[in-house]
Design a protein around this motif. Structure first.
Motif, PDB file in Angstrom:
ATOM      1  N   ARG A 128       0.833  -1.191   0.000  1.00 35.95           N
ATOM      2  CA  ARG A 128       0.000   0.000   0.000  1.00 35.95           C
ATOM      3  C   ARG A 128       0.876   1.253   0.000  1.00 35.95           C
ATOM      4  O   ARG A 128       1.971   1.261   0.578  1.00 35.95           O
ATOM      5  N   ASP A 129       0.405   2.305  -0.636  1.00 36.96           N
ATOM      6  CA  ASP A 129       1.146   3.564  -0.730  1.00 36.96           C
ATOM      7  C   ASP A 129       0.997   4.339   0.574  1.00 36.96           C
ATOM      8  O   ASP A 129       0.267   5.331   0.670  1.00 36.96           O
ATOM      9  N   SER A 130       1.739   3.860   1.585  1.00 34.34           N
ATOM     10  CA  SER A 130       1.739   4.505   2.894  1.00 34.34           C
ATOM     11  C   SER A 130       3.099   4.234   3.525  1.00 34.34           C
ATOM     12  O   SER A 130       3.870   3.406   3.038  1.00 34.34           O
ATOM     13  N   SER A 131       3.386   4.940   4.620  1.00 35.19           N
ATOM     14  CA  SER A 131       4.691   4.748   5.258  1.00 35.19           C
ATOM     15  C   SER A 131       4.851   3.321   5.757  1.00 35.19           C
ATOM     16  O   SER A 131       5.924   2.718   5.622  1.00 35.19           O
ATOM     17  N   ILE A 132       3.773   2.737   6.287  1.00 32.37           N
ATOM     18  CA  ILE A 132       3.832   1.351   6.765  1.00 32.37           C
ATOM     19  C   ILE A 132       3.957   0.396   5.582  1.00 32.37           C
ATOM     20  O   ILE A 132       4.696  -0.589   5.635  1.00 32.37           O
ATOM     21  N   GLY A 133       3.242   0.722   4.488  1.00 32.69           N
ATOM     22  CA  GLY A 133       3.316  -0.118   3.292  1.00 32.69           C
ATOM     23  C   GLY A 133       4.715  -0.117   2.682  1.00 32.69           C
ATOM     24  O   GLY A 133       5.236  -1.161   2.285  1.00 32.69           O
ATOM     25  N   VAL A 134       5.328   1.072   2.627  1.00 28.03           N
ATOM     26  CA  VAL A 134       6.694   1.186   2.106  1.00 28.03           C
ATOM     27  C   VAL A 134       7.653   0.378   2.970  1.00 28.03           C
ATOM     28  O   VAL A 134       8.545  -0.328   2.478  1.00 28.03           O
ATOM     29  N   GLU A 135       7.483   0.465   4.279  1.00 32.20           N
ATOM     30  CA  GLU A 135       8.326  -0.291   5.214  1.00 32.20           C
ATOM     31  C   GLU A 135       8.141  -1.791   5.026  1.00 32.20           C
ATOM     32  O   GLU A 135       9.110  -2.562   5.081  1.00 32.20           O
ATOM     33  N   LEU A 136       6.896  -2.204   4.772  1.00 34.88           N
ATOM     34  CA  LEU A 136       6.608  -3.624   4.556  1.00 34.88           C
ATOM     35  C   LEU A 136       7.308  -4.143   3.307  1.00 34.88           C
ATOM     36  O   LEU A 136       7.908  -5.220   3.315  1.00 34.88           O
ATOM     37  N   CYS A 137       7.242  -3.375   2.221  1.00 32.95           N
ATOM     38  CA  CYS A 137       7.866  -3.810   0.970  1.00 32.95           C
ATOM     39  C   CYS A 137       9.390  -3.875   1.071  1.00 32.95           C
ATOM     40  O   CYS A 137      10.030  -4.578   0.288  1.00 32.95           O
ATOM     41  N   ALA A 138       9.954  -3.116   2.018  1.00 29.05           N
ATOM     42  CA  ALA A 138      11.402  -3.140   2.199  1.00 29.05           C
ATOM     43  C   ALA A 138      11.830  -4.157   3.260  1.00 29.05           C
ATOM     44  O   ALA A 138      13.023  -4.281   3.556  1.00 29.05           O
ATOM     45  N   SER A 139      10.880  -4.898   3.794  1.00 30.42           N
ATOM     46  CA  SER A 139      11.164  -5.806   4.896  1.00 30.42           C
ATOM     47  C   SER A 139      11.773  -7.123   4.424  1.00 30.42           C
ATOM     48  O   SER A 139      11.726  -7.470   3.242  1.00 30.42           O
ATOM     49  N   GLN A 140      12.319  -7.866   5.394  1.00 29.99           N
ATOM     50  CA  GLN A 140      12.891  -9.183   5.119  1.00 29.99           C
ATOM     51  C   GLN A 140      11.812 -10.166   4.671  1.00 29.99           C
ATOM     52  O   GLN A 140      12.076 -11.069   3.881  1.00 29.99           O
ATOM     53  N   LYS A 141      10.607  -9.960   5.163  1.00 29.29           N
ATOM     54  CA  LYS A 141       9.495 -10.838   4.790  1.00 29.29           C
ATOM     55  C   LYS A 141       9.275 -10.828   3.285  1.00 29.29           C
ATOM     56  O   LYS A 141       9.136 -11.888   2.653  1.00 29.29           O
ATOM     57  N   VAL A 142       9.271  -9.653   2.686  1.00 30.11           N
ATOM     58  CA  VAL A 142       9.071  -9.528   1.240  1.00 30.11           C
ATOM     59  C   VAL A 142      10.276 -10.095   0.490  1.00 30.11           C
ATOM     60  O   VAL A 142      10.130 -10.785  -0.530  1.00 30.11           O
ATOM     61  N   GLN A 143      11.493  -9.847   0.997  1.00 28.58           N
ATOM     62  CA  GLN A 143      12.690 -10.384   0.355  1.00 28.58           C
ATOM     63  C   GLN A 143      12.673 -11.901   0.385  1.00 28.58           C
ATOM     64  O   GLN A 143      13.072 -12.566  -0.580  1.00 28.58           O
ATOM     65  N   ASP A 144      12.199 -12.470   1.488  1.00 30.54           N
ATOM     66  CA  ASP A 144      12.113 -13.931   1.597  1.00 30.54           C
ATOM     67  C   ASP A 144      11.135 -14.500   0.575  1.00 30.54           C
ATOM     68  O   ASP A 144      11.352 -15.592   0.036  1.00 30.54           O
ATOM     69  N   ILE A 145      10.065 -13.760   0.304  1.00 34.84           N
ATOM     70  CA  ILE A 145       9.092 -14.220  -0.701  1.00 34.84           C
ATOM     71  C   ILE A 145       9.736 -14.216  -2.084  1.00 34.84           C
ATOM     72  O   ILE A 145       9.544 -15.135  -2.883  1.00 34.84           O
TER      73      ILE A 145
END
Length: 323
Positions: free
Chosen positions: A292-309
């Motif tokens: 999502r286009d929000s500060s939390i969404g940006v943080e989520l996309c930069a997280s290890q969880k997304v990299q693991d996917i």
């Protein structure tokens, strides 16, 4: 200092050109003219704004000039050696497809030289036997009190000369053989270095490509048939990892794009898979993950969880295709 800077600024304003230099004692000079006694020193030409626009290096004495010439000659000689080595390396790689080919060529050449050497040794033995027979005949004439015939003496002399030439030829064969052994051993060692280096580079490149593919979420298809199977499996992967609160069903599904629904909340992930061709005749499946286009969404996309996917995507396809 203020007076000096003011004076210098005034000089720069009125001078068409200004030079800066330092003498052997460390004194710094600014002037629009360089005195003859300082003309051999390194100097800088300055613009009206005081920037360096040209540099004249310190003049060199004869000894320094001689060293420069020697250094230049050494560099040129080295460049020739490097060029010769590169040419030889290229010839090795073009001539031999594998180390075994080089080894077989070496063995064949060695066998050829050994055959030539055996023939020379056999010829020498023949001449030595012939010479021994001639000497016995001459000795018989002498024991009988007879004069040794001139023809026999000439034949002995000619045979001795042939024998000496045969010795020289054998020595040349040995020298030639040793040189061939030395050169081939050097070629074999160099070929191993070249091929091992090429193999190491290939493996490193492959490793880097795999690492990049994992980080980017890319799967490279080996052929069209595999790509069709991988495409279906990729659709399952998207459904499994998309977390839209509305539905895990894709918003777009075509032959080249499968895209999950737009994220509704800060914790939603939307996955998209596309077939791309970068002009290298290899189809790639590219995984994109949107938040999502929000500060939390940006943080989520930069997280290890997304990299693991992303990393799991390629592994998931490979394991599924191998089943």
């Amino acid at each position: 200092m203020a007076c000096f800077l003011g004076l210098f600024a005034g000089q720069m304003a009125h001078a068409n050109k200004m030079y800066k230099w330092v003498d052997e004692k460390g004194n710094t000079y600014f002037s629009d003219q360089v005195p003859p006694e300082h003309s051999q020193l390194r100097r800088e030409k300055l613009s009206k704004q005081g920037r360096v626009i040209e540099v004249t290096e310190k003049a060199k004495n004869r000894s320094e000039e001689a060293l420069d010439r020697l250094l230049k000659a050494l560099k040129e000689a080295q460049e020739k050696v490097i060029a010769q080595q590169m040419f030889h390396d290229k010839a090795l790689r073009i001539t031999y497809n594998k180390l075994e080919d080089l080894q077989n060529t070496y063995n064949a050449k060695l066998q050829e030289l050994e055959t030539e050497q055996k023939l020379s040794i056999s010829n020498l033995k023949r001449l030595d036997n012939q010479l021994e027979t001639l000497h016995r005949t001459a000795a018989t004439h002498e024991r009988n009190g007879e004069k040794v015939p001139q023809q026999l003496l000439d034949e002995i002399k000619a045979t001795e000369k042939e024998s000496q030439l045969a010795y020289v030829k054998i020595s040349q064969h040995i020298e030639k053989k040793n040189k061939v052994v030395e050169e081939f051993n050097a070629d074999i060692t160099r070929y191993k270095q070249l091929t091992q280096s090429a193999e190491q580079n290939r493996l490193q490149k492959q490793k880097d490509e795999i690492k990049a593919a994992n980080q980017l979420g890319v799967y490279v298809c080996n052929d069209d048939r595999e790509c069709e199977k991988a495409w279906k499996i990729a659709g399952e992967f998207i459904s499994k990892h998309s977390t839209s609160s509305n539905s895990t069903e894709p918003e777009i599904e075509s032959g080249k794009l499968i895209m999950g629904r737009t994220p509704d909340t800060d914790n939603d992930l939307s996955l998209a898979i596309s077939k791309v061709d970068l002009g290298d005749r290899k189809q790639k499946l590219f995984l994109d993950i949107r938040c999502r286009d929000s500060s939390i969404g940006v943080e989520l996309c930069a997280s290890q969880k997304v990299q693991d996917i992303r990393v799991a995507f390629r592994n998931y396809l490979e394991s599924s295709l191998s089943d």
